[in-house]
Each structure stands twice: as C-alpha cells, then as structure tokens.
Design an enzyme around this catalytic site. Structure first.
Site, PDB file in Angstrom:
ATOM      1  N   ALA A 230      47.509  41.179  34.399  1.00 56.26           N
ATOM      2  CA  ALA A 230      46.371  41.648  33.704  1.00 56.26           C
ATOM      3  C   ALA A 230      45.377  42.698  33.940  1.00 56.26           C
ATOM      4  O   ALA A 230      44.887  42.343  35.230  1.00 56.26           O
ATOM      5  CB  ALA A 230      44.950  40.082  33.312  1.00 56.26           C
ATOM      6  N   PRO A 231      44.854  43.743  33.314  1.00 60.78           N
ATOM      7  CA  PRO A 231      44.927  43.432  32.219  1.00 60.78           C
ATOM      8  C   PRO A 231      46.812  44.408  31.043  1.00 60.78           C
ATOM      9  O   PRO A 231      46.475  44.141  30.199  1.00 60.78           O
ATOM     10  CB  PRO A 231      44.045  44.720  31.627  1.00 60.78           C
ATOM     11  CG  PRO A 231      44.085  46.067  33.006  1.00 60.78           C
ATOM     12  CD  PRO A 231      44.300  44.479  34.065  1.00 60.78           C
ATOM     13  N   GLY A 233      48.691  47.009  32.661  1.00 57.42           N
ATOM     14  CA  GLY A 233      49.188  47.910  32.836  1.00 57.42           C
ATOM     15  C   GLY A 233      50.853  48.372  33.458  1.00 57.42           C
ATOM     16  O   GLY A 233      51.628  48.899  32.238  1.00 57.42           O
ATOM     17  N   ASP A 249      48.912  35.697  34.390  1.00 61.70           N
ATOM     18  CA  ASP A 249      47.903  36.016  35.061  1.00 61.70           C
ATOM     19  C   ASP A 249      46.511  34.720  34.336  1.00 61.70           C
ATOM     20  O   ASP A 249      46.758  34.611  33.122  1.00 61.70           O
ATOM     21  CB  ASP A 249      47.593  37.443  34.232  1.00 61.70           C
ATOM     22  CG  ASP A 249      46.198  37.836  35.644  1.00 61.70           C
ATOM     23  OD1 ASP A 249      45.253  36.946  34.995  1.00 61.70           O
ATOM     24  OD2 ASP A 249      46.571  38.616  35.784  1.00 61.70           O
ATOM     25  N   LYS A 314      48.846  45.532  49.280  1.00 56.88           N
ATOM     26  CA  LYS A 314      47.814  46.584  49.626  1.00 56.88           C
ATOM     27  C   LYS A 314      47.165  46.662  50.954  1.00 56.88           C
ATOM     28  O   LYS A 314      47.294  45.091  51.988  1.00 56.88           O
ATOM     29  CB  LYS A 314      46.170  45.309  48.744  1.00 56.88           C
ATOM     30  CG  LYS A 314      47.070  45.423  48.067  1.00 56.88           C
ATOM     31  CD  LYS A 314      46.708  45.823  46.807  1.00 56.88           C
ATOM     32  CE  LYS A 314      47.722  45.865  45.118  1.00 56.88           C
ATOM     33  NZ  LYS A 314      48.035  47.056  44.343  1.00 56.88           N
TER      34      LYS A 314
END
Length: 364
Positions: A230-231, A233, A249, A314
């Site tokens: 989500a959303p 991409g 998700d 990340k």
C-alpha cells in the site's frame, strides 16, 4: 591548469559521483573496494558536493584500473571515471583550449566525449553550460585528432565540471559507466501511478539489470508478490509491465492500482504471509530495520518462494557502511544454509533517499 607534455599521462585518480550528503559513505566504500583490488590512495571530498576523488598512491594504466574497478560493484557511486588530469583556472572565454591541451596527452584517443556535473546545488547551474560546450569541444577535439568517432572501440573522454573554471578529465568505457548524464536516469512520472515510489522500482529494473536480463527475467503474464504494497506504487509498476500481482498489506490500495485488474489485494502482515505456490518475482519496500528485510528477502529466494527479488534497505543515519555489511552477511548465511550460490546487486538509486535498493536471485 595542470601542465602537459607530449608524454602520455597515466591514471592518477578515481572520480565518482554520488548522492549529495553521502560523500563519506561513498568515500569509505571506494577506499576499501579499491584497496582490496590493489589500488591504495587517499580521498578528497567536500560535504554535499556530490562527488568523491580517490587520489592514487601509484599511477597505473587505464586498462588495469578499468578491469579492477567496476561501477556496478559500488553501491554509492552513480558515475565513474579514471582521472588523468585536472583543468583548473580556465578562462571564462575559453574552456575548450585548456581541455584539448590536456586531452592531447591522455593515455588514449577517444570515440566519444561526455561533459557532466555532480548533482549538487552548487554545480546544477552548470548543466546548461555543459550542454553548450559539447558541440565546440567536439569540433576542436576532432580537429586535434583527440576524438575519433568512427573508432567505437576507443574509450570515452569523461569531463566532470566541479566549478565554472575547474574540471576533472578522465577516461571510462561503455561497459563501465552509467549511460545517463551524472548517472541519473530521467524517468517520467506515470500519470496513473498512485505514488512516486513507482519510479524507484522502474529505476531499479533499468539500473540493476541489463537489457538482456530484463528481457529474460521480466515478462508479461508472470506472477509477482509485493510485500508492504500500500498504496501500490510498486504494484502498479509491475501490473503496468503485465505481471499479475498479489499485493500484501493491511492498508488500502489506491483505486488506480485495482483498476488495472492485474492485482489481488491480500490484507496480511508482509513478514508472515507466504504464497501458496512459487512466484517469479517478489518486491519489498517495507519500512523496517534493514537486517530484518535482508533476512526476509534471503529466505524467500533461498527457499524457492520466488526466483528474483527487488527490495529496499532503509539505512540508519550513522554506520551505514557497517549495516550494509551486516545485511550482506545475513544473506550469505541463508544461502550457505541452503547450499546455493546467489547473485546480489546493491545500489543507491537517484530516487532513493536514506536507503539502498537490492536485486537478489539464486544461481541454481
């Protein structure tokens, strides 16, 4: 300006472009990588400059260093060149002559010329100037017998302007440089994509895989899983390429994604959900500790749940280099347990921020 003579110059440094703000990470990686391959030196760089220079302790030939130092194996480098000279204090009314003077003494003649700048606030205004310089420099280079366009086997003259009157002159080859200016692919934002994150996956495909690999590995009709979708991409990017996607998700998916009729939305935890049968692709852009993502992706590929994976790590604000090493180790351990070889590629993409993107597949 550097003095020149009739004696051909050797390679004296390695110049890379990187994301502004990541110069220390790029410098640490380049220094360690080059040393392992027999090229010691010291780094010079400036914060937020978008480039790093490794000044070599010993000069070497272009052929040797081009064989040993590969752009594809460096995570934080966007573009790569091997410096043989520096043109500095060039007059405002003539940048061509000083560059030609140095290029005459390059280790090789050239089949092409690229003129670039780092992607920093200080050097971005130079991009227009570089475009305007291209034609007159090309004509002068041909006249001076520096540029021989028909001899396509010759390397490229890589010019990196870091100021109005200063540029590094280097050499790179077609198979060891980014095809995009400053290493930044210019991708358009699709109007129907639900978020700009779709450009991350689009860039990952063209950066981490060759054209041949893309043709072989990514085909319409394949099945894919998007963990933490989500959303949508990344899901949209896969569906746009003709893949049937299971989007995992607990959050809602954008209406534009579901309208593709290529997507099944499963409300579940991406760390716990497993496919009923193997799929060709798994992608993952979940916000989580990088070591946890690395372990998850390695398990999916090593166990055969998917054949190929693209994922984001990340990175922490500090000790990024160490965290990447830890993730590499976790992936290696999982494949060692499965007695499998694997292919891992990592790169900080233009559309990444405090993260890097990886491609992983088993070699069976």
């Amino acid at each position: 300006m550097d003095s020149s003579s009739s004696t051909p110059r050797a390679i004296t440094g390695i110049v890379i472009c990187c994301r502004p703000g990541f110069e220390k990470d790029a410098a640490a990686e380049l220094t360690e990588y080059a040393l392992i391959r027999g090229h010691a030196g010291y780094v010079t760089t400036t914060a937020e400059s978008g480039f790093v220079v490794l000044n070599l302790d010993e000069e070497c030939s272009f052929e040797t260093i081009n064989r040993n130092i590969r752009l594809a194996e460096l995570i934080f480098a966007r573009q790569l060149g091997f410096r043989f000279g520096t043109a500095s204090h060039m007059p405002d009314d003539d940048r061509v002559s000083p560059i030609i003077e140095l290029a005459r003494c390059a280790p090789s003649r050239f089949s092409s010329i690229t003129i670039e700048t780092p992607d920093s606030d200080a050097t971005k205004p130079l991009s227009g100037f570089c475009r305007r310089l291209s034609a007159p420099l090309g004509r002068a280079a041909e006249k001076a017998n520096v540029l021989r366009p028909k001899r396509v086997h010759l390397p490229n003259l890589a010019i990196l302007f870091i100021g109005q009157g200063k540029a590094f002159l280097g050499i790179n080859s077609a198979d060891n440089r980014s095809p995009w200016p400053s290493g930044i692919p210019r991708l358009r934002m699709p109007k129907d994509a639900p978020s700009r994150s779709t450009q991350k996956l689009a860039e990952a495909f063209v950066t981490l895989l060759s054209d041949t690999e893309l043709e072989q590995r990514l085909r319409p009709g394949q099945r894919a899983v998007d963990l933490g979708a989500a959303p949508g991409g990344w899901t949209w990017q896969l569906a746009w390429r003709g893949l049937r996607v299971t989007a995992v998700d607990n959050g809602p998916m954008a209406a534009s994604v579901m309208k593709t009729e290529m997507v099944t939305h499963v409300r579940a935890d991406g760390f716990k959900w497993r496919p009923p049968s193997a799929v060709e692709w798994m992608v993952c852009d979940m916000v989580e500790q990088p070591s946890r993502i690395a372990a998850l992706v390695a398990d999916w590929v090593a166990s055969g749940r998917c054949r190929h994976a693209i994922f984001n790590l990340k990175l922490p604000m500090k000790r990024r280099h160490e965290e990447i090493g830890r993730c590499r180790e976790l992936i290696g351990q999982r494949f060692a347990k499965a007695a499998l070889s694997y292919r891992l590629r990592l790169k900080q993409l233009y559309h990444d921020r405090e993260e890097i993107t990886g491609f992983l597949e088993a070699i069976r």
